[in-house]
Design a protein around this motif. Structure first.
Motif, mmCIF file in Angstrom:
data_model
loop_
_atom_site.group_PDB
_atom_site.id
_atom_site.type_symbol
_atom_site.label_atom_id
_atom_site.label_comp_id
_atom_site.label_asym_id
_atom_site.label_seq_id
_atom_site.Cartn_x
_atom_site.Cartn_y
_atom_site.Cartn_z
ATOM 1 N N LYS A 72 47.503 81.600 -57.944
ATOM 2 C CA LYS A 72 48.811 82.255 -58.012
ATOM 3 C C LYS A 72 49.822 81.349 -58.692
ATOM 4 N N LEU A 73 50.767 81.967 -59.349
ATOM 5 C CA LEU A 73 51.944 81.276 -59.853
ATOM 6 C C LEU A 73 53.121 81.937 -59.155
ATOM 7 N N VAL A 74 53.810 81.188 -58.278
ATOM 8 C CA VAL A 74 54.828 81.773 -57.413
ATOM 9 C C VAL A 74 56.211 81.225 -57.753
ATOM 10 N N ARG A 75 57.239 82.061 -57.494
ATOM 11 C CA ARG A 75 58.607 81.626 -57.757
ATOM 12 C C ARG A 75 59.599 82.474 -56.970
ATOM 13 N N ALA A 76 60.772 81.898 -56.744
ATOM 14 C CA ALA A 76 61.881 82.636 -56.139
ATOM 15 C C ALA A 76 62.700 83.222 -57.282
ATOM 16 N N ILE A 77 62.772 84.510 -57.335
ATOM 17 C CA ILE A 77 63.549 85.202 -58.367
ATOM 18 C C ILE A 77 65.016 85.252 -57.948
ATOM 19 N N GLN A 78 65.221 85.392 -56.649
ATOM 20 C CA GLN A 78 66.570 85.396 -56.071
ATOM 21 C C GLN A 78 66.491 84.712 -54.717
ATOM 22 N N GLY A 79 67.482 83.887 -54.414
ATOM 23 C CA GLY A 79 67.529 83.221 -53.115
ATOM 24 C C GLY A 79 66.772 81.911 -53.101
ATOM 25 N N ARG A 80 66.409 81.510 -51.872
ATOM 26 C CA ARG A 80 65.810 80.200 -51.626
ATOM 27 C C ARG A 80 64.664 80.340 -50.627
ATOM 28 N N VAL A 81 63.501 79.811 -50.976
ATOM 29 C CA VAL A 81 62.360 79.846 -50.064
ATOM 30 C C VAL A 81 61.732 78.466 -49.964
ATOM 31 N N LEU A 82 61.108 78.206 -48.833
ATOM 32 C CA LEU A 82 60.247 77.039 -48.684
ATOM 33 C C LEU A 82 58.834 77.555 -48.853
ATOM 34 N N ASP A 83 58.144 77.027 -49.844
ATOM 35 C CA ASP A 83 56.786 77.444 -50.147
ATOM 36 C C ASP A 83 55.831 76.350 -49.671
ATOM 37 N N ILE A 84 54.763 76.754 -48.976
ATOM 38 C CA ILE A 84 53.798 75.792 -48.441
ATOM 39 C C ILE A 84 52.396 76.216 -48.826
ATOM 40 N N VAL A 85 51.611 75.228 -49.270
ATOM 41 C CA VAL A 85 50.208 75.465 -49.590
ATOM 42 C C VAL A 85 49.343 74.451 -48.837
ATOM 43 N N THR A 127 68.825 86.278 -48.136
ATOM 44 C CA THR A 127 67.772 87.161 -48.651
ATOM 45 C C THR A 127 67.036 86.427 -49.767
ATOM 46 N N SER A 128 65.860 86.919 -50.089
ATOM 47 C CA SER A 128 65.128 86.366 -51.225
ATOM 48 C C SER A 128 64.320 87.465 -51.900
ATOM 49 N N VAL A 129 64.084 87.252 -53.172
ATOM 50 C CA VAL A 129 63.118 88.047 -53.927
ATOM 51 C C VAL A 129 62.101 87.044 -54.439
ATOM 52 N N PHE A 130 60.840 87.249 -54.080
ATOM 53 C CA PHE A 130 59.775 86.300 -54.361
ATOM 54 C C PHE A 130 58.735 86.988 -55.234
ATOM 55 N N GLY A 131 58.373 86.333 -56.336
ATOM 56 C CA GLY A 131 57.393 86.913 -57.237
ATOM 57 C C GLY A 131 56.183 86.024 -57.384
ATOM 58 N N TYR A 132 55.032 86.651 -57.568
ATOM 59 C CA TYR A 132 53.832 85.863 -57.813
ATOM 60 C C TYR A 132 52.850 86.615 -58.688
ATOM 61 N N LYS A 133 52.298 85.841 -59.624
ATOM 62 C CA LYS A 133 51.246 86.313 -60.505
ATOM 63 C C LYS A 133 49.919 85.901 -59.876
ATOM 64 N N CYS A 134 48.913 86.758 -59.966
ATOM 65 C CA CYS A 134 47.603 86.456 -59.393
ATOM 66 C C CYS A 134 46.526 86.599 -60.461
ATOM 67 N N ASP A 135 45.513 85.750 -60.402
ATOM 68 C CA ASP A 135 44.439 85.825 -61.389
ATOM 69 C C ASP A 135 43.255 86.668 -60.917
ATOM 70 N N ASN A 136 43.397 87.322 -59.768
ATOM 71 C CA ASN A 136 42.367 88.221 -59.261
ATOM 72 C C ASN A 136 43.075 89.326 -58.486
ATOM 73 N N PHE A 137 42.441 90.464 -58.380
ATOM 74 C CA PHE A 137 43.056 91.597 -57.701
ATOM 75 C C PHE A 137 42.980 91.439 -56.185
ATOM 76 N N TYR A 138 43.932 92.044 -55.495
ATOM 77 C CA TYR A 138 43.931 92.038 -54.038
ATOM 78 C C TYR A 138 42.728 92.822 -53.538
ATOM 79 N N ASP A 139 42.061 92.294 -52.518
ATOM 80 C CA ASP A 139 40.921 92.951 -51.902
ATOM 81 C C ASP A 139 41.035 92.774 -50.392
ATOM 82 N N ALA A 140 41.336 93.865 -49.697
ATOM 83 C CA ALA A 140 41.577 93.799 -48.254
ATOM 84 C C ALA A 140 40.388 93.220 -47.487
#
Length: 181
Positions: A72-85, A127-140
């Protein structure tokens, strides 16, 4: 685009260059050629996701298993987030280690999260708007996770526990030791 390594193997901070003029700003948030040149990784994103959250919303720690694992490539589009991996790759020299970064609309920092990592974030702003690109499709059927307050990982989410807003589903996630068998 500037790429900075993190303490975790294959995990990078991505900082796009912003161009400002009297009209506003422009920035290229991702360039596959530049990314590959610096990292040697040939990533092809196939799905973009976006979430909105209010202060205290904690999403994670999530990952997909097996052939459906996602980078994933993740980012905050609006607001502020703490991201943890958390590196959950058994063969990795940074297995079981975590990294956190504050992502904001203002700092434009992004985090590249490789396959084999658990990922989560908490909204620090109203509030935040968080976006992420994924290199594989979601699979439940491949989804999994680790409970956010796992004692082994001892993650600091930067807010008091009483402010956390966690989904019922995420409250039922297993511990690190149970999830990584």
């Amino acid at each position: 685009m500037e790429l900075r390594p993190t303490p975790l193997k294959d995990c990078f901070i991505v900082i796009p260059r912003a161009f400002k003029d009297p009209r506003g700003t422009f920035c290229e948030t991702y360039n596959q050629q530049a990314f590959k040149k610096v990292t040697g990784l040939d990533i092809h994103f196939v799905q973009d996701n976006q979430s909105t959250s209010r202060r205290g919303v904690l999403r994670g720690l999530h990952f997909q298993k097996g052939n459906m694992a996602q980078a994933k490539l993740v980012r905050a589009i609006q607001g502020r987030v703490l991201d943890i991996v958390v590196d959950i790759r058994n063969e990795s020299e940074t297995f079981g280690q975590s990294f956190s970064i504050e992502l904001t609309a203002e700092n434009r920092k992004q985090l590249f999260v490789p396959r084999g990592f658990a990922h989560g974030f908490i909204t620090l702003s109203e509030t935040s708007v968080f976006g992420y690109k994924c290199d594989n499709f979601y699979d439940a059927s491949s989804e999994s996770g680790i409970i956010y307050n796992d004692a082994t990982l001892a993650l600091d989410w930067h807010l008091p526990d009483e402010e956390f807003i966690v989904s019922e589903k995420d409250l039922l996630l297993p511990s690190f030791k149970e999830a990584i068998v």
